[in-house]
Design a protein around this motif. Structure first.
Motif, mmCIF file in Angstrom:
data_model
loop_
_atom_site.group_PDB
_atom_site.id
_atom_site.type_symbol
_atom_site.label_atom_id
_atom_site.label_comp_id
_atom_site.label_asym_id
_atom_site.label_seq_id
_atom_site.Cartn_x
_atom_site.Cartn_y
_atom_site.Cartn_z
ATOM 1 N N THR A 182 0.836 -1.210 0.000
ATOM 2 C CA THR A 182 0.000 0.000 0.000
ATOM 3 C C THR A 182 0.867 1.254 0.000
ATOM 4 O OG1 THR A 182 -1.735 -1.160 1.223
ATOM 5 C CG2 THR A 182 -1.808 1.255 1.236
ATOM 6 N N ILE A 183 1.907 1.246 0.833
ATOM 7 C CA ILE A 183 2.836 2.384 0.866
ATOM 8 C C ILE A 183 3.506 2.554 -0.497
ATOM 9 C CG2 ILE A 183 4.873 3.348 1.995
ATOM 10 C CD1 ILE A 183 2.471 3.090 3.843
ATOM 11 N N LEU A 184 3.919 1.432 -1.088
ATOM 12 C CA LEU A 184 4.553 1.461 -2.407
ATOM 13 C C LEU A 184 3.627 2.071 -3.443
ATOM 14 C CD1 LEU A 184 7.062 0.405 -4.108
ATOM 15 C CD2 LEU A 184 5.662 -1.607 -4.575
ATOM 16 N N PHE A 185 2.360 1.647 -3.443
ATOM 17 C CA PHE A 185 1.376 2.183 -4.383
ATOM 18 C C PHE A 185 1.224 3.698 -4.218
ATOM 19 C CE2 PHE A 185 -3.083 3.642 -4.550
ATOM 20 C CZ PHE A 185 -3.274 3.609 -5.930
ATOM 21 N N LEU A 186 1.047 4.150 -2.979
ATOM 22 C CA LEU A 186 0.829 5.572 -2.727
ATOM 23 C C LEU A 186 2.038 6.413 -3.127
ATOM 24 C CD1 LEU A 186 -0.951 5.337 0.754
ATOM 25 C CD2 LEU A 186 -2.017 5.840 -1.464
ATOM 26 N N MET A 187 3.237 5.921 -2.783
ATOM 27 C CA MET A 187 4.448 6.682 -3.077
ATOM 28 C C MET A 187 4.672 6.817 -4.575
ATOM 29 S SD MET A 187 7.055 5.224 -0.132
ATOM 30 C CE MET A 187 8.425 6.274 -0.636
ATOM 31 N N PHE A 188 4.583 5.684 -5.301
ATOM 32 C CA PHE A 188 4.865 5.734 -6.737
ATOM 33 C C PHE A 188 3.741 6.421 -7.509
ATOM 34 C CE2 PHE A 188 8.230 2.829 -5.753
ATOM 35 C CZ PHE A 188 9.157 3.031 -6.757
#
Length: 518
Positions: A315-321
């Motif tokens: 989820t963090i990866l999705f939001l950041m990218f």
């Protein structure tokens, strides 16, 4: 279509690849495997195959999936087998975010900036080391590092399959090796503690139990995978001559540099917010810092390892990218409105169409294999046979490594395997005078080395899709033939490292001896 790869010499690995690729399409192959499982479940049930589960003490019997109940379950759960297949959601969510960064041009610009600054001779080792430590962020290596390695090598005029194989070896061949403590360490430690308490109710295995050994292993995996990539894989695969356009290495334009800076600020903002969210209340000389309570901290004794940041890193990866990609796109003028950002997501989903088909068949096969109890029974009986050998620690350790490595072809989950093997092998090692931490370290070696050649590995289907971007004829045989040298080299190197650790009685972690009771 032009030859994608120069023809390798006709040797063992050539025939492994040819033989593997002569098999049906991977999706059909998983379907055939599933049918075989159905037939074996009926035969095993008829013949009364069974055994005792070491963790629960319950009788394990083969479940007939061709019975009335089995057929009903197959029909009723086919959809949920697909939708609940663990890597599917992970891949889809991550690729939605990464897709925006790729569509906006952020990833290409970042790679160009990286390659302009990095000496070409260091690219391979940098890729492998990044892949090894990426496990601290869960499945980031599978989703980002491996495909990016192909792009990086292609940009340098090198064979992209070499870059992806080196990264794959780092991510999956070095699965449990890391210079950091990851969420996998407390998971294994918990299972090991339960197994050790069969004999010693007060014994506790800590998450740091294997840190010294696994941190050293991370450096060893980096060196070995780099050496195999440069000295074996690249000469064997030869020069890439396919029709996939190369992303040229060029100096960023002023507008692209501005976009990269803005995207960098987005990443930095996320890091700051995450850090604040992980901090506890801090009091200095009676003055409490005006920061909110660590809203992202988890429960228990390891609030950071148990935090949603690590457990839900996708989820963090999705939001950041997604955020960084959108900011970059708007900065350089590619995006004018929100609809343009959604187009980036759409493009990433289109690229996954082949994976979505492949996963359907793989999910059914893995579910049926689990339902039938064939994998559990094979692991239990194999472990019991190994228990009866009663030999010295070094040959026992090597046999245990080989046994665990072979079990990877039956069960993909490391925690599931250790839940079965731990209650058998930890007490055996303890009765022989060896610590649970030693048996856990041996298991981690065996569990890692065959990940890269086992179709049961959850992300194996995705790796095939990555390879097919550059070689449309790539299949299971291509992956296995390319990765087998890495697997052999890692096995030999890790065995030597383990023997050194045992012979010189080097602590496996802080305060951890290889001997039980010391």
């Amino acid at each position: 279509m032009a030859e994608l790869l120069s023809k390798p010499k006709k040797g063992f690995f050539y025939y492994v690849e040819k033989g593997g690729n002569a098999l049906p399409h991977p999706a059909l192959l998983f379907g055939i495997f599933g049918i075989i499982i159905l037939v074996l479940s009926a035969i095993g049930s008829l013949l009364g195959w069974g055994g005792t589960h070491p963790a629960t003490g319950e009788q394990v019997e083969i479940v007939n999936l061709l019975s009335k109940e089995g057929i009903h379950r197959i029909i009723l759960e086919m959809v949920t087998n697909y939708t609940s297949f663990a890597p599917l959601g992970v891949v889809m969510v991550a690729m939605l975010g990464i897709g925006i960064s790729e569509h906006s041009g952020l990833i290409k610009a970042a790679i160009n900036a990286l390659l302009v600054k990095t000496p070409a001779k260091l690219i391979t080792i940098m890729v492998v080391f990044t892949a090894v430590i990426s496990k601290v962020a869960g499945d980031l290596g599978y989703l980002l590092v491996i495909p990016l390695a192909g792009v990086i090598f292609h940009s340098l005029g090198r064979n992209p399959l070499v870059g992806m194989s080196a990264a794959f070896a780092g991510v999956s061949g070095g699965f449990t090796a890391n210079i950091f403590i990851t969420s996998f360490d407390p998971l294994l430690a918990g299972l090991s503690t339960e197994a050790a308490q069969i004999l010693d109710p007060s014994y506790e295995v800590l998450p740091t139990a294997n840190y010294y050994f696994m941190a050293t292993s991370a450096l060893m995996v980096t060196a070995v995978a780099t050496l195999v990539a440069v000295k074996w894989t690249e000469p064997r695969l030869g020069k890439y001559s396919g029709d996939v356009p190369r992303e040229e290495i060029v100096e960023a334009t002023p507008l692209e540099k501005k976009g990269l800076r803005n995207a960098g600020w987005v990443f930095l903002g996320f890091i700051v917010l995450i850090t604040i969210g992980l901090l506890p209340k801090i009091t200095i000389y009676g003055w409490t810092l005006p920061l909110p309570e660590g809203i992202l901290r988890g429960a228990g004794e390891n609030p950071i390892l148990n935090s949603p940041v690590l457990k839900g890193f996708i989820t963090i990866l999705f939001l950041m990218f997604a955020a960084a990609g959108a900011v970059y796109g708007f900065t350089i003028g590619l995006y004018k409105k929100g609809d343009d950002v959604i187009k980036g997501m759409n493009e990433s989903v289109k690229a996954l169409s082949a994976y979505l088909v492949l996963v359907f068949f793989a999910a059914q096969f893995i579910a049926w294999f689990k339902w039938s109890n064939l994998g559990v029974l094979l692991a239990v009986n194999g472990a019991s046979a190994l228990q009866s050998l009663n030999i010295h620690i070094i040959p026992l350790a090597i046999i245990f490594i080989i046994f665990t490595a072979m079990t990877n072809f039956l069960m993909g989950s490391a925690s599931a395997k250790w839940a079965i093997m731990g209650p058998i092998f930890i007490p055996i090692f303890m009765l022989l005078g060896y610590s649970p931490e030693l048996s856990q370290a041996i298991f981690r070696v065996g569990d890692s080395i065959t990940n890269i050649i086992s179709p049961m590995m959850s992300f194996f289907a995705l790796i095939i899709v990555y390879y097919q971007k550059y070689d449309k004829n790539a299949g299971i045989g291509t992956i296995i033939a390319t990765m087998l040298p890495y697997s052999i080299a890692l096995f030999l190197s890790w065995v030597v490292l383990l023997i050194i650790w045992i012979v010189f009685n080097i602590p496996f972690g802080p305060g951890v001896s290889m001997f039980y009771g010391q």
